[in-house]
Design a protein around this motif. Structure first.
Motif, PDB file in Angstrom:
ATOM      1  N   ALA B  18      33.132  22.649 -58.171  1.00 30.58           N
ATOM      2  CA  ALA B  18      31.806  23.249 -58.329  1.00 30.58           C
ATOM      3  C   ALA B  18      30.879  22.685 -57.693  1.00 30.58           C
ATOM      4  CB  ALA B  18      31.729  23.619 -60.027  1.00 30.58           C
ATOM      5  N   VAL B  21      31.019  23.445 -53.878  1.00 40.14           N
ATOM      6  CA  VAL B  21      30.618  24.662 -53.668  1.00 40.14           C
ATOM      7  C   VAL B  21      29.144  24.739 -53.529  1.00 40.14           C
ATOM      8  CG1 VAL B  21      30.565  26.952 -54.346  1.00 40.14           C
ATOM      9  CG2 VAL B  21      32.625  25.784 -54.424  1.00 40.14           C
ATOM     10  N   LEU B  22      28.201  24.288 -54.521  1.00 37.27           N
ATOM     11  CA  LEU B  22      26.975  24.134 -54.737  1.00 37.27           C
ATOM     12  C   LEU B  22      26.057  23.411 -53.594  1.00 37.27           C
ATOM     13  CD1 LEU B  22      26.329  24.428 -58.306  1.00 37.27           C
ATOM     14  CD2 LEU B  22      26.662  26.132 -56.950  1.00 37.27           C
ATOM     15  N   ARG B  25      27.220  22.471 -47.167  1.00 39.72           N
ATOM     16  CA  ARG B  25      26.894  23.817 -46.267  1.00 39.72           C
ATOM     17  C   ARG B  25      28.005  24.171 -45.500  1.00 39.72           C
ATOM     18  NH1 ARG B  25      20.822  21.961 -44.545  1.00 39.72           N
ATOM     19  NH2 ARG B  25      20.003  21.782 -46.611  1.00 39.72           N
ATOM     20  N   MET B  37      38.682  24.136 -57.395  1.00 40.87           N
ATOM     21  CA  MET B  37      38.392  24.888 -58.551  1.00 40.87           C
ATOM     22  C   MET B  37      39.600  25.852 -59.070  1.00 40.87           C
ATOM     23  SD  MET B  37      34.494  25.837 -57.813  1.00 40.87           S
ATOM     24  CE  MET B  37      34.016  26.917 -58.981  1.00 40.87           C
ATOM     25  N   VAL B  91      26.918  27.492 -44.064  1.00 33.74           N
ATOM     26  CA  VAL B  91      26.592  29.108 -45.033  1.00 33.74           C
ATOM     27  C   VAL B  91      24.978  29.431 -45.036  1.00 33.74           C
ATOM     28  CG1 VAL B  91      28.362  28.908 -46.746  1.00 33.74           C
ATOM     29  CG2 VAL B  91      26.782  27.394 -47.036  1.00 33.74           C
ATOM     30  N   ASP B  92      24.236  28.309 -44.875  1.00 34.89           N
ATOM     31  CA  ASP B  92      22.758  28.765 -44.761  1.00 34.89           C
ATOM     32  C   ASP B  92      22.238  29.385 -43.562  1.00 34.89           C
ATOM     33  OD1 ASP B  92      23.019  27.356 -47.058  1.00 34.89           O
ATOM     34  OD2 ASP B  92      21.338  25.710 -46.363  1.00 34.89           O
ATOM     35  N   ALA B  94      23.885  31.974 -42.465  1.00 33.29           N
ATOM     36  CA  ALA B  94      24.342  33.452 -42.899  1.00 33.29           C
ATOM     37  C   ALA B  94      23.368  33.710 -43.697  1.00 33.29           C
ATOM     38  CB  ALA B  94      25.871  33.586 -43.092  1.00 33.29           C
ATOM     39  N   SER B  95      22.219  34.222 -43.671  1.00 33.48           N
ATOM     40  CA  SER B  95      21.326  34.391 -44.706  1.00 33.48           C
ATOM     41  C   SER B  95      20.650  36.132 -44.323  1.00 33.48           C
ATOM     42  CB  SER B  95      20.202  33.439 -44.861  1.00 33.48           C
ATOM     43  OG  SER B  95      19.399  33.392 -43.782  1.00 33.48           O
ATOM     44  N   LYS B  98      19.037  38.785 -47.063  1.00 37.10           N
ATOM     45  CA  LYS B  98      17.982  38.996 -47.839  1.00 37.10           C
ATOM     46  C   LYS B  98      17.046  39.955 -47.316  1.00 37.10           C
ATOM     47  CE  LYS B  98      14.972  35.377 -45.561  1.00 37.10           C
ATOM     48  NZ  LYS B  98      14.410  33.898 -45.614  1.00 37.10           N
TER      49      LYS B  98
ATOM     50  N   GLN C 602      15.433  36.279 -53.936  1.00 36.31           N
ATOM     51  CA  GLN C 602      16.711  36.452 -53.193  1.00 36.31           C
ATOM     52  C   GLN C 602      16.447  36.075 -51.548  1.00 36.31           C
ATOM     53  OE1 GLN C 602      18.878  38.797 -54.486  1.00 36.31           O
ATOM     54  NE2 GLN C 602      17.729  38.721 -56.489  1.00 36.31           N
ATOM     55  N   ASN C 603      16.677  34.715 -51.637  1.00 35.68           N
ATOM     56  CA  ASN C 603      16.323  34.145 -50.523  1.00 35.68           C
ATOM     57  C   ASN C 603      17.525  34.280 -49.361  1.00 35.68           C
ATOM     58  OD1 ASN C 603      18.073  32.455 -51.633  1.00 35.68           O
ATOM     59  ND2 ASN C 603      16.449  30.776 -51.776  1.00 35.68           N
ATOM     60  N   GLY C 604      18.593  34.666 -49.702  1.00 34.89           N
ATOM     61  CA  GLY C 604      19.726  34.442 -48.756  1.00 34.89           C
ATOM     62  C   GLY C 604      20.517  33.713 -48.682  1.00 34.89           C
ATOM     63  N   TYR C 605      20.306  32.810 -49.400  1.00 37.28           N
ATOM     64  CA  TYR C 605      21.361  31.663 -49.279  1.00 37.28           C
ATOM     65  C   TYR C 605      22.284  31.550 -50.561  1.00 37.28           C
ATOM     66  CZ  TYR C 605      17.773  29.061 -46.543  1.00 37.28           C
ATOM     67  OH  TYR C 605      16.987  28.917 -45.460  1.00 37.28           O
ATOM     68  N   ALA C 606      23.558  31.597 -49.836  1.00 37.87           N
ATOM     69  CA  ALA C 606      24.747  31.795 -50.856  1.00 37.87           C
ATOM     70  C   ALA C 606      24.879  30.827 -51.952  1.00 37.87           C
ATOM     71  CB  ALA C 606      26.033  31.635 -50.106  1.00 37.87           C
ATOM     72  N   ARG C 607      24.387  29.603 -51.745  1.00 36.75           N
ATOM     73  CA  ARG C 607      24.518  28.556 -52.670  1.00 36.75           C
ATOM     74  C   ARG C 607      23.195  28.699 -53.960  1.00 36.75           C
ATOM     75  NH1 ARG C 607      20.503  24.922 -50.457  1.00 36.75           N
ATOM     76  NH2 ARG C 607      20.309  25.383 -48.491  1.00 36.75           N
ATOM     77  N   TYR C 609      22.454  31.491 -55.040  1.00 33.24           N
ATOM     78  CA  TYR C 609      23.267  32.810 -55.765  1.00 33.24           C
ATOM     79  C   TYR C 609      24.170  32.142 -56.681  1.00 33.24           C
ATOM     80  CZ  TYR C 609      20.902  35.694 -52.493  1.00 33.24           C
ATOM     81  OH  TYR C 609      19.871  36.403 -51.594  1.00 33.24           O
ATOM     82  N   ALA C 610      24.998  31.172 -55.762  1.00 25.15           N
ATOM     83  CA  ALA C 610      25.892  30.486 -56.769  1.00 25.15           C
ATOM     84  C   ALA C 610      25.509  29.645 -57.862  1.00 25.15           C
ATOM     85  CB  ALA C 610      26.876  29.593 -55.681  1.00 25.15           C
ATOM     86  N   VAL C 611      24.446  29.043 -57.710  1.00 21.10           N
ATOM     87  CA  VAL C 611      23.636  28.364 -58.678  1.00 21.10           C
ATOM     88  C   VAL C 611      23.487  29.173 -60.071  1.00 21.10           C
ATOM     89  CG1 VAL C 611      21.907  27.025 -59.412  1.00 21.10           C
ATOM     90  CG2 VAL C 611      22.882  26.374 -57.419  1.00 21.10           C
ATOM     91  N   PHE C 614      26.441  30.242 -61.703  1.00 23.78           N
ATOM     92  CA  PHE C 614      26.986  29.109 -62.627  1.00 23.78           C
ATOM     93  C   PHE C 614      26.003  28.869 -63.850  1.00 23.78           C
ATOM     94  CE2 PHE C 614      29.775  27.468 -59.187  1.00 23.78           C
ATOM     95  CZ  PHE C 614      30.727  27.167 -59.913  1.00 23.78           C
TER      96      PHE C 614
END
Lengths: 526, 99, 630
Positions: B18, B21-22, B25, B37, B91-92, B94-95, B98, C602-607, C609-611, C614
């Motif tokens: 976890a 994942v968080l 990047r 996980m 991953v950052d 690909a935003s 928004k 909604q800032n577009g960062y996947a993490r 959203y993940a936070v 969780f």
């Protein structure tokens, strides 16, 4: 099974709308003629409805009933009473003139692409609105009515937002922004009203178990359907709010000046003379018919709001600098009279209110369409940009004056009959309200004549020196309307014959009797 | 050995996954952490199966593996195509979703 | 016979329709058509009059019902006419004087390119005025009432390229509308009290209504009368109405329309008889206006405005007489008719003078015209003698009767009213002598017009002179005719009549009337006959200056209604935009602002959203566990 006349009357403009929309881009003029023919055919059908209707007969006539959504007891149920017949007549009468007046309003610009077909869309939308409005005057099923009440917002939205007035002050972008603001405001106001009405419609279904106006009214009358006082009041308020937005009643009126100011004159007429009438019509039919007790409970507050509308609308009209907005505020004042007449709960008031709906439609159409012709000549809506038009275009000025005189309810023109009936009806029940409303006749003279004086009289302004007088097409729009105004002003009997019995039914719905004169048998006393 | 210890291990693995994942990047690493996980869960299922003396947990563990396999196929494909398009596996970057 | 009544109205109505819709084809012949149809109406009136004279006094009223105008449950207004002696008197006055003025206008408007339209409006006026006096119910009367208002509006503003004319027309209509409000309310009260507003039943049933109701009806009718007849406090429009062409001033704003208020009160005699309080107010309004108009008339240098002040004052006499009840009604109507003759004659004379003087209206620029316009001088002079009440002429008979009746009212009121009417007579003599002297006597004070053309005073064409002569004959003879031919008996069946008991003898009243007249004439002669008249008006006393400004009526109206109203409408426009609309726009802005804030999440960062996923899951599990533990 008899011929479904009511369905056909509404279906003809609907089919006409689809056909008009399908006309190819190059055949623009053909689309106009098609729309005109369809609207004339509808007028003929409305005439047949009028002829078939027997004023002394049962309350709802020419009825049709088909199952529609069985699970919820929604039916496709149509029927007209005298009030419906009168308003269908009004709608069918006005649309040909609206089409004719808007003949060139939606011509594509030179620069636009060949495949762009605004003209077809404009006339198709007008016919679509006509179909929905006519059907809503015919619907005796609450759910069917609700759907139409909401659905007519869609074509109206596009008519307001898509086909704005070409006369404006400022840049094109600014005008487009104003227009889209007006269209969105129109839509939002009416959607909020409709949303609240939807809740009330669902509530009504929960309480009554079906949507049929006739069945519910009958069940209420014979006592088999008992509503708790608070339930009835809440449901009433839900319906009334939606109708008050559409009518429009102060303080829910502010969308109207924007919508009428930004749209073309024919569309402005469509809004105020046709679509808004659905609101006041529905007050009579649904508010009073379904919730008589709650209507009586709410009457004092509504009468006060109506009085505010009358005086406030007229006063704000006096202060306007824009011709179309002035007419819009005048309409708000007139809608105050209509609502006052409905909720005075007297025969004179309600007959007067129904006549008022018809007469206001015709008189506003006459005034607004002539104003539109004037505006399209000079390219400005501002009163201050005119002056001395009477000298260069006497026929235009003359018809404008007659339209104005109708707006200020001069005797001899139709609106006088209805306005006086409303005043008498209101006075009989609420003397103070009657007197306050009477001040409206002075204020109406003020805004109308000030408008006429500033635009038409005085020295000829340089910019208006070359204005042409009314053309044949424009005269063909205005002259018949004026003829109808004069005819109904001196001989309103054809209209009252149809309306009176319906009003008596409404009066018995709310279990009200006219206040009797203090001295009985005046003839005998002689 | 007490089977509860396997549960502690599963919880530990899950937490590591976890957190990965968080905070990471790189899409590949994030992906591996997701797998971690999933496997932590599998471990917990199998442990519970053993503790309760039936096979339900083991059956579910198989299901999880199948799903994880399918996910790897789809997920890696996406990551590869995103990398091709934007030359980055972060991953950052690909935003686009928004407002 | 009764079928002729509708024709009476129909003829001029047809004329109006044809002339206004006919277009330029009728430019050449339109005025003849208009005049002809007015004359047709007059002839029909004469036929009906002859027929009426042949019947017994109680059986003279004719009724004609065309159809039901407004049929609504419990409310019925008929398109129905009633022709009785009172209406007949008006019909002859309206069509007679009306026809003469049509003839006069042929010459007067000869050079106006819109003459056809002018005649259309005149015909429209005649039709509406006839409808007013022939209606058999108050609502139809209201129809005619507003119809004449419209005609008056159109005719005052006939030269609407002049801003002053357009403003005057608008002002007349709006002030009249205030009065019309009174008429509407009166009809509403009648409807709720009697269930009808037809003359016959309402007037017959007045005995059963409470006095309060009748007083209210009476006061509302008076408000209406004040508007139409230019009585205080709704008098301000009449002076400005002189912007219209002079024939209009003669017909509408002197002889006929402005007397409609008197007609209304006399027609409603039964209501007023049963409401003494309302009657008292009527006499007060009449007395105040009588003095008001006379004072204004003394100070005006514009010949038409001086005559307008005089009209106001004379109608004040009539209203006062109508307020006296049965002792006054007949004399109110009698004065109304004689006034119709001499005032129309005076206005036509004034028009003739203006016609010869390049449309100059300022009397200070006239002088010495009697040699150049002999016929105008003589006809104007006869009208002048009639209005000041020279013994033997028409004004003498009718005004004398009113003064006598005012004294006969009895008590203090009688003395006050009698004195006011006497003072009024003196002032009338004064201002009319002033007009006469400044116009026709003294040295020439002529000036060139704006284009530098000197005036060439000349006698007017025959079409203008003949009506003036006929009206002059009327001014001379009408009074004696009425006095000795039984006008009182003629009207009595309709209006009722009672002999007043004056505290002073009739001979004394007559002597006093003549004495104050001589006084007024003498005073004016001393001021304007013996001394030269300055071309530029002297500053004058405070009262003169106030009277020139119509005793500050417009200043008052402007300060209170116009300024106040402008502020009110401006602030309401502001309220509508900022408050009513502001609430809605404010709500929209608040929703927009809130969603703008929320959007930042909604800032577009996947993490991120993940936070939140969780976090959410953790909170949910914790909550579930907690719930289970409790």
């Amino acid at each position: 099974m008899s011929f479904p006349l009511l369905t056909v009357t509404a279906a003809v403009p609907a089919v006409g709308a689809v056909l008009t929309a399908a006309v190819p881009a190059a055949r623009r003029t053909g689309a106009k003629w098609l729309a005109l023919l369809v609207s004339l055919a509808t007028l003929v059908l409305a005439g047949v409805v009028w002829a078939q209707f027997e004023p002394g007969g049962p309350r709802y006539q020419l009825t049709e009933s088909h199952a529609w959504i069985k699970d919820f007891g929604v039916r496709y149920e149509l029927g007209v009473d005298g009030i419906g017949v009168a308003l269908i007549g009004l709608t069918a009468l006005l649309i040909p003139f609206i089409v004719l007046a808007g003949w060139h309003d939606a011509d594509p610009l030179e620069t636009s692409s060949k495949r762009w077909r605004p003209t077809q869309g404009f006339f198709a939308l007008i016919l679509m609105v006509e179909a929905m409005v006519i059907l809503s005057f015919e619907a005796t099923d609450v759910f069917l009515f609700y759907i139409l009440f909401e659905a007519m917002l869609i074509p109206m939205y596009f008519l307001i937002g898509g086909f704005g007035d070409r006369a404006h002050s400022g840049s094109d972008e600014n005008a487009a922004a104003q227009r889209s603001y007006a269209a969105v405001k129109f839509l939002l106001y009416n959607l909020v009203g409709g949303l609240i009405m939807l809740a009330a419609v669902i509530g009504l279904y929960v309480v009554a178990g079906n949507f049929s106006l006739t069945e519910i009214a009958e069940a209420r009358a014979n006592g088999s359907l008992d509503m708790a006082t608070n339930t009835e009041r809440l449901l009433f308020l839900g319906f009334f709010f939606a109708f008050a937005v559409k009518a429009p009643l102060w303080p829910l009126h502010t969308w109207l000046p924007n919508a009428m100011g930004e749209s073309t004159a024919p569309v402005a007429v469509l809004i105020t003379a046709v679509v808004d009438k659905v609101g006041t019509f529905a007050m009579l039919r649904f508010c009073l018919g379904l919730f008589p007790e709650a209507s009586k409970w709410a009457t004092p507050a509504i009468v006060v709001l109506a009085l505010i509308s009358i005086v406030y609308g007229a006063l704000v009209a006096v202060g306007q600098r824009d011709i179309k907005r002035l007419v819009a505020y005048a309409s708000i004042s007139h809608f105050g009279f209509i609502i006052l007449g409905i909720f005075a709960m007297t025969s004179q008031g309600q007959s007067g209110a129904t006549l008022y709906m018809v007469n206001h439609g015709i008189s506003t159409a006459a005034l607004m369409l002539v104003a539109g012709f004037l505006i399209s000549r000079r390219g400005s809506r501002l009163i201050a940009d005119y002056g001395g038009v009477q000298k260069v275009a006497p026929v235009l000025a003359g018809t404008f004056l007659i339209g104005g005189l109708a707006t200020l309810s001069l005797p001899g023109l139709a609106p006088f009959v209805s306005e006086f009936l409303v005043l008498v009806g209101a006075y009989a029940r609420y003397p103070v309200a009657g007197v306050i409303a009477t001040t409206g006749i002075v204020l109406a003279a003020l805004y109308t004549l000030v408008l006429y004086q500033r635009t038409m009289t005085g020295p000829v302004k340089e910019e208006v020196r070359a204005l042409p007088d009314l053309r044949a097409r424009e005269l063909a729009v205005v002259a018949p309307l004026i003829a109808v105004l004069i005819f109904l002003g001196v001989f309103p009997k054809p209209l009252t014959d149809v309306v009176n019995p319906a009003v008596q039914h409404t009066m018995s719905d709310v279990q009200q009797k006219d206040p009797q004169p203090q001295i009985q048998n005046v003839e005998a006393a002689k | 050995m007490n089977p509860v210890n396997y549960l502690y291990l599963a919880a530990l693995l899950f937490t590591i996954g976890a957190v990965g994942v968080l905070i990471r990047r790189n899409a590949i690493v994030v992906f591996m952490c997701v797998e971690l996980m999933l496997n932590a869960c599998n471990l917990a299922f199998v442990t519970f199966s053993r503790m309760h003396g039936n096979l339900d947990g083991q059956v579910i563990a198989f299901f999880t593996m199948v799903v994880a396999a399918a996910e790897v196929v789809v997920g890696l494909a996406i990551i590869v195509s995103v990398f091709r398009a934007r030359h980055s596996a972060s991953v950052d970057d690909a935003s686009l979703m928004k407002l | 016979m009764e079928n002729l009544i509708a024709l009476l109205i129909g003829a001029p109505l047809l004329g109006a329709a044809v002339l206004l819709l006919g277009g330029r084809r009728l430019d050449k012949s339109g005025h003849w058509l208009g005049t002809l149809l007015a004359a047709v109406s007059f002839v029909i009136g004469l036929v009906l009059f002859a027929d009426m004279l042949g019947k017994s006094a109680d059986d003279r009223a004719l009724h004609q019902t065309l159809y039901t105008w407004i049929p609504v449950e419990g409310f019925q207004a008929d398109m129905a006419f009633q022709l009785d002696q009172l209406s007949m008197t008006f019909v002859l006055l309206i069509t007679g004087v009306g026809t003469l003025i049509h003839v006069y206008s042929i010459g007067y408007m000869e050079h106006d390119e819109r003459r056809r339209r002018f005649f259309g409006y005149l015909n429209l006026f005649v039709a509406a005025m006839l409808l007013l006096v022939l209606a058999d119910n108050y609502l139809l009367l209201y129809f005619g009432w507003e119809g004449v208002g419209l005609a008056s509006y159109l005719l005052i503003g006939f030269w609407q390229h002049k801003p002053s004319a357009a403003t005057a027309a608008k002002k007349a209509f709006i002030v009249n509308r205030v009065g019309d409000m009174g008429l509407s309310i009166a009809i509403m009260i009648m409807f709720t009290t009697f269930g009808t507003f037809t003359f016959g039943p309402v007037l017959a049933a007045t005995g059963e209504a409470s006095e309060g109701k009748l007083t209210a009806i009476g006061l509302m009718l008076l408000l209406a009368a004040c508007g139409k007849s230019a009585q205080v406090p709704l008098q301000s429009w009449l002076g400005d109405a002189m912007e219209g062409p002079t024939p209009v001033s003669a017909l509408i704003h002197a002889a006929t329309m402005v007397t409609a208020g008197v007609y209304l009160i006399v027609r409603s005699a039964d209501i007023f008889n049963a409401a003494p309080d309302a009657q008292l107010v009527v006499t007060v309004v009449g007395a105040v206006t009588l003095l008001f108009g006379a004072i204004v008339g003394c100070a005006k240098d514009d010949i038409k405005k001086a005559l307008a002040g005089s009209t106001m004052s004379q109608i004040g006499y009539m209203i006062l007489a109508a307020g006296l009840g049965p002792i006054g009604y007949v004399f109110a109507i009698m004065h109304l008719v004689t006034h119709g003759f001499f005032k129309a004659g005076l206005f036509l004379g004034a028009g003739s003078v203006m016609h010869g003087m390049n449309d100059e209206v300022d009397m200070r620029r006239y002088g010495g015209l009697r040699k150049y316009m002999p016929v105008t001088f003589i006809t104007f002079g006869l009208g002048y003698l009639a209005i000041i009440g020279f013994p033997g002429l028409s004004g003498f008979f009718s005004k004398d009767k009113i003064i006598e009746a005012a004294f006969a009212k009895g008590g203090t009121e009688g003395w006050i009213l009698g004195t006011v009417t006497l003072i009024g007579a003196a002032i009338t003599a004064y201002y009319m002598t002033r007009v006469m002297l400044m116009t026709f006597f003294g040295e020439k004070r002529w000036q060139d017009d704006e284009n530098g053309r000197p005036p060439h005073p000349h006698e007017s064409p025959r079409s203008m002179v003949i009506p003036m002569v006929l009206l002059a004959v009327g001014s001379v003879a009408a009074g004696a005719l009425f006095e000795f031919s039984g006008f009182v008996e003629w009207l009595e069946p309709v209006t009722g009549f009672a002999h007043g008991h004056s505290p002073i003898s009739a001979a004394a009243v007559t002597t006093a009337t003549i004495a104050v007249m001589v006084l007024g004439v003498g005073l004016a002669y001393v001021q304007y006959g013996r001394r030269p008249v300055p071309v530029v008006a002297p500053r004058g006393s405070l009262l003169t200056r106030a009277a020139r400004r119509d005793l500050l009526q417009d200043d008052f109206n402007h300060a209170v209604f116009v300024t106040g109203g402008t502020h009110l409408t401006r602030s309401l426009v502001y309220v509508d935009h900022s408050l009513v609309d502001g609430v809605v726009n404010g709500t929209a802005a608040a929703v927009g602002g809130l969603s703008g804030r929320l959007r930042k999440l909604q800032n577009g960062y996947a993490r991120t959203y993940a936070v939140s996923m969780f976090g959410g899951t953790a909170v949910l599990i914790a909550a579930t566990l907690l719930m289970r533990a409790v």
